[in-house]
Design an enzyme around this catalytic site. Structure first.
Site, PDB file in Angstrom:
ATOM      1  N   GLY A  11      77.829  40.636  12.915  1.00  0.00           N
ATOM      2  CA  GLY A  11      78.168  39.505  13.777  1.00  0.00           C
ATOM      3  C   GLY A  11      78.439  39.857  15.228  1.00  0.00           C
ATOM      4  O   GLY A  11      79.064  39.089  15.961  1.00  0.00           O
ATOM      5  N   SER A  12      77.956  41.019  15.698  1.00  0.00           N
ATOM      6  CA  SER A  12      78.215  41.367  17.114  1.00  0.00           C
ATOM      7  C   SER A  12      77.434  40.446  18.049  1.00  0.00           C
ATOM      8  O   SER A  12      77.902  40.113  19.139  1.00  0.00           O
ATOM      9  CB  SER A  12      77.867  42.834  17.381  1.00  0.00           C
ATOM     10  OG  SER A  12      76.471  43.035  17.369  1.00  0.00           O
ATOM     11  N   HIS A 104      65.565  39.713  17.691  1.00  0.00           N
ATOM     12  CA  HIS A 104      64.980  40.793  16.882  1.00  0.00           C
ATOM     13  C   HIS A 104      65.039  42.085  17.693  1.00  0.00           C
ATOM     14  O   HIS A 104      64.680  42.073  18.881  1.00  0.00           O
ATOM     15  CB  HIS A 104      63.529  40.432  16.529  1.00  0.00           C
ATOM     16  CG  HIS A 104      62.840  41.457  15.696  1.00  0.00           C
ATOM     17  ND1 HIS A 104      62.973  41.510  14.326  1.00  0.00           N
ATOM     18  CD2 HIS A 104      62.026  42.478  16.050  1.00  0.00           C
ATOM     19  CE1 HIS A 104      62.257  42.544  13.876  1.00  0.00           C
ATOM     20  NE2 HIS A 104      61.686  43.143  14.891  1.00  0.00           N
TER      21      HIS A 104
END
Ligand code: GRF
Length: 188
Positions: A11-12, A104
């Site tokens: 979750g960074s 991505h």
């Protein structure tokens, strides 16, 4: 605009969006965080008081997209995939055409597609002796990592880079371009 952030991991990237909303750099609100598995990103969302839903992909199987749609339809304008590892169904993606973006960790179209995620990308980049890598934010279409590119940022690969050190360098850039992309497509 109201957004949902979908996660599967640390979750960074989610945290970078949260921080940029708090420092007023980003004018939007995170209405939901949805995780497809137990992950640290859930705690990050709960710490911020964001409505957080865990939809275990093993439990929902091929009804995961449908369930996500039930929760988000009428409640958010856009969806951000931030390290989300489940593949959304084509009819879901079509219904949310140009309203879903994905981050991505490679310079797409290189090192994208099924099976190219996480550390495996950086291992392949180093194995192939690439001089540069980077990250991409793109619209989600019915393919895997194939949607129209919104923004990319490059990172030099140094000879002493390991997959882990490269991943760290790329992740820092991800945090920058994700907010830039949200601004560009969802708030301008
Ligand atoms: C990031 O490298 C992202 O690009 C990839 O998975 C990782 C998620 O990291 N899809 P985090 O969960 O945002 O920390």
């Amino acid at each position: 605009p109201k957004i949902a952030v979908l996660i599967s991991g640390g979750g960074s990237n989610l945290q970078s969006v949260i921080d940029n909303i708090k420092n007023r750099d980003l004018d939007c609100s995170i209405e939901y965080v949805i995780a497809d598995r137990e992950c640290h990103g859930i705690e990050r969302a709960e710490n911020e008081g964001i409505k957080t839903v865990l939809l275990d992909r093993k439990k929902y199987k091929n009804s995961l997209s449908e369930k996500i749609g039930e929760i988000l339809e009428e409640n958010v304008d856009y969806i951000v995939l931030a390290g989300f590892l489940s593949i959304l169904e084509p009819e879901f993606v079509k219904k949310w055409d140009r309203k879903i973006i994905n981050i991505h960790p490679s310079l797409l179209p290189k090192y994208g597609g099924a099976g190219m995620y996480g550390i495996k990308i950086h291992e392949a980049v180093i194995k192939n002796k690439e001089k540069e890598s980077g990250c991409t934010v793109h619209y989600v279409d019915t393919g895997i990592d194939t949607g129209e590119i919104i923004i990319q940022e490059k990172v030099a690969v140094s000879p002493d880079d390991t997959p882990e050190t490269l991943q760290e360098k790329v992740l820092e850039k991800e945090h920058i371009i994700l907010t830039k992309a949200i601004k560009k497509v969802f708030t301008d």
